[in-house]
Write a protein that holds these residues in place. Structure first.
Motif, PDB file in Angstrom:
ATOM      1  N   ALA A  98       0.833  -1.204   0.000  1.00  0.00           N
ATOM      2  CA  ALA A  98       0.000   0.000   0.000  1.00  0.00           C
ATOM      3  C   ALA A  98       0.867   1.254   0.000  1.00  0.00           C
ATOM      4  O   ALA A  98       1.846   1.342   0.740  1.00  0.00           O
ATOM      5  CB  ALA A  98      -0.919   0.013   1.221  1.00  0.00           C
ATOM      6  N   VAL A  99       0.500   2.197  -0.827  1.00  0.00           N
ATOM      7  CA  VAL A  99       1.170   3.502  -0.848  1.00  0.00           C
ATOM      8  C   VAL A  99       0.085   4.554  -0.612  1.00  0.00           C
ATOM      9  O   VAL A  99      -0.643   4.926  -1.521  1.00  0.00           O
ATOM     10  CB  VAL A  99       1.900   3.755  -2.182  1.00  0.00           C
ATOM     11  N   ILE A 100      -0.018   4.983   0.628  1.00  0.00           N
ATOM     12  CA  ILE A 100      -0.980   6.023   0.998  1.00  0.00           C
ATOM     13  C   ILE A 100      -0.155   7.244   1.370  1.00  0.00           C
ATOM     14  O   ILE A 100       0.615   7.205   2.328  1.00  0.00           O
ATOM     15  CB  ILE A 100      -1.870   5.580   2.169  1.00  0.00           C
ATOM     16  N   PRO A 101      -0.273   8.334   0.616  1.00  0.00           N
ATOM     17  CA  PRO A 101       0.547   9.512   0.909  1.00  0.00           C
ATOM     18  C   PRO A 101       0.194  10.140   2.256  1.00  0.00           C
ATOM     19  O   PRO A 101      -0.967  10.199   2.646  1.00  0.00           O
ATOM     20  CB  PRO A 101       0.225  10.481  -0.228  1.00  0.00           C
ATOM     21  N   GLY A 102       1.240  10.607   2.945  1.00  0.00           N
ATOM     22  CA  GLY A 102       1.068  11.317   4.206  1.00  0.00           C
ATOM     23  C   GLY A 102       1.461  12.769   4.031  1.00  0.00           C
ATOM     24  O   GLY A 102       1.585  13.263   2.909  1.00  0.00           O
ATOM     25  N   ALA A 103       1.696  13.451   5.128  1.00  0.00           N
ATOM     26  CA  ALA A 103       2.054  14.869   5.085  1.00  0.00           C
ATOM     27  C   ALA A 103       3.433  15.073   4.470  1.00  0.00           C
ATOM     28  O   ALA A 103       3.640  16.021   3.717  1.00  0.00           O
ATOM     29  CB  ALA A 103       2.011  15.467   6.485  1.00  0.00           C
ATOM     30  N   GLU A 104       4.400  14.196   4.791  1.00  0.00           N
ATOM     31  CA  GLU A 104       5.756  14.341   4.267  1.00  0.00           C
ATOM     32  C   GLU A 104       6.247  13.104   3.530  1.00  0.00           C
ATOM     33  O   GLU A 104       7.170  13.186   2.736  1.00  0.00           O
ATOM     34  CB  GLU A 104       6.719  14.689   5.408  1.00  0.00           C
ATOM     35  N   SER A 105       5.699  11.938   3.820  1.00  0.00           N
ATOM     36  CA  SER A 105       6.070  10.697   3.139  1.00  0.00           C
ATOM     37  C   SER A 105       4.881   9.752   3.227  1.00  0.00           C
ATOM     38  O   SER A 105       3.821  10.150   3.718  1.00  0.00           O
ATOM     39  CB  SER A 105       7.313  10.086   3.787  1.00  0.00           C
ATOM     40  N   LYS A 106       5.048   8.521   2.752  1.00  0.00           N
ATOM     41  CA  LYS A 106       3.910   7.595   2.818  1.00  0.00           C
ATOM     42  C   LYS A 106       3.644   7.200   4.266  1.00  0.00           C
ATOM     43  O   LYS A 106       4.555   7.217   5.099  1.00  0.00           O
ATOM     44  CB  LYS A 106       4.130   6.389   1.924  1.00  0.00           C
ATOM     45  N   VAL A 107       2.411   6.861   4.557  1.00  0.00           N
ATOM     46  CA  VAL A 107       2.028   6.508   5.920  1.00  0.00           C
ATOM     47  C   VAL A 107       2.582   5.132   6.281  1.00  0.00           C
ATOM     48  O   VAL A 107       2.842   4.303   5.415  1.00  0.00           O
ATOM     49  CB  VAL A 107       0.497   6.526   6.115  1.00  0.00           C
ATOM     50  N   MET A 108       2.769   4.934   7.575  1.00  0.00           N
ATOM     51  CA  MET A 108       3.145   3.624   8.086  1.00  0.00           C
ATOM     52  C   MET A 108       1.862   2.898   8.462  1.00  0.00           C
ATOM     53  O   MET A 108       0.950   3.513   9.038  1.00  0.00           O
ATOM     54  CB  MET A 108       4.051   3.759   9.304  1.00  0.00           C
ATOM     55  N   ILE A 109       1.796   1.621   8.153  1.00  0.00           N
ATOM     56  CA  ILE A 109       0.596   0.848   8.441  1.00  0.00           C
ATOM     57  C   ILE A 109       0.946  -0.272   9.410  1.00  0.00           C
ATOM     58  O   ILE A 109       1.905  -1.013   9.202  1.00  0.00           O
ATOM     59  CB  ILE A 109      -0.019   0.287   7.153  1.00  0.00           C
ATOM     60  N   SER A 110       0.153  -0.370  10.473  1.00  0.00           N
ATOM     61  CA  SER A 110       0.288  -1.457  11.445  1.00  0.00           C
ATOM     62  C   SER A 110      -0.975  -2.294  11.391  1.00  0.00           C
ATOM     63  O   SER A 110      -2.077  -1.762  11.204  1.00  0.00           O
ATOM     64  CB  SER A 110       0.470  -0.910  12.861  1.00  0.00           C
ATOM     65  N   LEU A 111      -0.819  -3.598  11.583  1.00  0.00           N
ATOM     66  CA  LEU A 111      -1.943  -4.526  11.541  1.00  0.00           C
ATOM     67  C   LEU A 111      -2.017  -5.294  12.853  1.00  0.00           C
ATOM     68  O   LEU A 111      -0.989  -5.728  13.377  1.00  0.00           O
ATOM     69  CB  LEU A 111      -1.777  -5.515  10.380  1.00  0.00           C
ATOM     70  N   TYR A 112      -3.222  -5.460  13.367  1.00  0.00           N
ATOM     71  CA  TYR A 112      -3.458  -6.224  14.579  1.00  0.00           C
ATOM     72  C   TYR A 112      -4.556  -7.235  14.275  1.00  0.00           C
ATOM     73  O   TYR A 112      -5.650  -6.863  13.843  1.00  0.00           O
ATOM     74  CB  TYR A 112      -3.872  -5.304  15.730  1.00  0.00           C
ATOM     75  N   PHE A 113      -4.274  -8.505  14.515  1.00  0.00           N
ATOM     76  CA  PHE A 113      -5.187  -9.574  14.132  1.00  0.00           C
ATOM     77  C   PHE A 113      -5.910 -10.129  15.335  1.00  0.00           C
ATOM     78  O   PHE A 113      -5.302 -10.394  16.374  1.00  0.00           O
ATOM     79  CB  PHE A 113      -4.410 -10.703  13.447  1.00  0.00           C
ATOM     80  N   GLY A 114      -7.229 -10.336  15.158  1.00  0.00           N
ATOM     81  CA  GLY A 114      -8.038 -10.969  16.180  1.00  0.00           C
ATOM     82  C   GLY A 114      -8.168 -12.455  15.884  1.00  0.00           C
ATOM     83  O   GLY A 114      -7.666 -12.959  14.883  1.00  0.00           O
ATOM     84  N   GLU A 115      -8.856 -13.141  16.759  1.00  0.00           N
ATOM     85  CA  GLU A 115      -9.098 -14.570  16.569  1.00  0.00           C
ATOM     86  C   GLU A 115     -10.146 -14.780  15.483  1.00  0.00           C
ATOM     87  O   GLU A 115     -10.931 -13.883  15.177  1.00  0.00           O
ATOM     88  CB  GLU A 115      -9.591 -15.189  17.886  1.00  0.00           C
ATOM     89  N   ASP A 116     -10.157 -15.993  14.926  1.00  0.00           N
ATOM     90  CA  ASP A 116     -11.194 -16.336  13.951  1.00  0.00           C
ATOM     91  C   ASP A 116     -12.551 -16.284  14.636  1.00  0.00           C
ATOM     92  O   ASP A 116     -12.711 -16.771  15.764  1.00  0.00           O
ATOM     93  CB  ASP A 116     -10.967 -17.728  13.371  1.00  0.00           C
ATOM     94  N   GLY A 117     -13.530 -15.684  13.947  1.00  0.00           N
ATOM     95  CA  GLY A 117     -14.868 -15.566  14.506  1.00  0.00           C
ATOM     96  C   GLY A 117     -15.725 -16.776  14.190  1.00  0.00           C
ATOM     97  O   GLY A 117     -15.320 -17.701  13.497  1.00  0.00           O
ATOM     98  N   ASP A 118     -16.952 -16.764  14.711  1.00  0.00           N
ATOM     99  CA  ASP A 118     -17.877 -17.873  14.487  1.00  0.00           C
ATOM    100  C   ASP A 118     -18.262 -18.004  13.021  1.00  0.00           C
ATOM    101  O   ASP A 118     -18.476 -19.096  12.539  1.00  0.00           O
ATOM    102  CB  ASP A 118     -19.150 -17.671  15.332  1.00  0.00           C
ATOM    103  N   GLY A 119     -18.340 -16.885  12.314  1.00  0.00           N
ATOM    104  CA  GLY A 119     -18.742 -16.904  10.915  1.00  0.00           C
ATOM    105  C   GLY A 119     -17.598 -17.215   9.963  1.00  0.00           C
ATOM    106  O   GLY A 119     -17.732 -17.110   8.763  1.00  0.00           O
ATOM    107  N   GLY A 120     -16.449 -17.604  10.486  1.00  0.00           N
ATOM    108  CA  GLY A 120     -15.319 -17.931   9.635  1.00  0.00           C
ATOM    109  C   GLY A 120     -14.436 -16.744   9.310  1.00  0.00           C
ATOM    110  O   GLY A 120     -13.388 -16.893   8.724  1.00  0.00           O
TER     111      GLY A 120
END
Length: 141
Positions: A98-120
């Motif tokens: 992903a390249v999402i422009p920020g104020a001075e450079s591209k944004v940093m992206i962090s991901l946090y994963f949850g457990e699998d839900g009942d619906g898959g």
């Protein structure tokens, strides 16, 4: 006499209004930058088999040094929560490219994963983070 009082009132109020505007211009600018970042994050295509169904979990934050550290930085963070059928590796691969422009450079992206839900599906929190050096906004000093 009324003209005199009008001139005195103008002489007192005009500098206060001018000072208010000078102080608020950087605040309005940074608020606009945060709004623009939010729109760019939402405009980025979602990963396949993913949905943005947790609208109440969206979070937009602005402040000084949101991730810690020292210095006078203005930080922006946009957080969205997705439901996806993809694996964490597939989600990471999608956002690594992903390249999402920020104020001075591209944004940093962090991901946090949850457990699998009942619906898959699985919840994934996507945080887009941007920062720039202090440029007059009193909230970052």
């Amino acid at each position: 006499m009324r003209i005199l009082w009008g001139c005195v009132a103008l002489a007192v109020i005009a500098p206060l209004v001018g000072l208010f505007v000078l102080i608020m211009i950087p605040v309005w600018r940074d608020n606009a930058r945060l709004d623009d970042l939010y729109e760019r994050v939402l405009a980025h295509p979602l990963p396949p088999n993913s949905r943005d169904v947790f609208l109440m979990d969206r979070d937009v934050t602005f402040g000084k040094n949101l991730v810690g550290g020292s210095g006078s930085y203005c930080d922006y963070r946009v957080r969205i929560t997705l439901q996806t059928a993809l694996t964490p590796q597939e989600i990471r691969r999608h956002y690594d490219n992903a390249v999402i422009p920020g104020a001075e450079s591209k944004v940093m992206i962090s991901l946090y994963f949850g457990e699998d839900g009942d619906g898959g599906g699985r919840r994934v929190i996507v945080e887009a983070y941007d920062s720039h050096n202090w440029d007059g906004d009193w909230r970052c000093y």
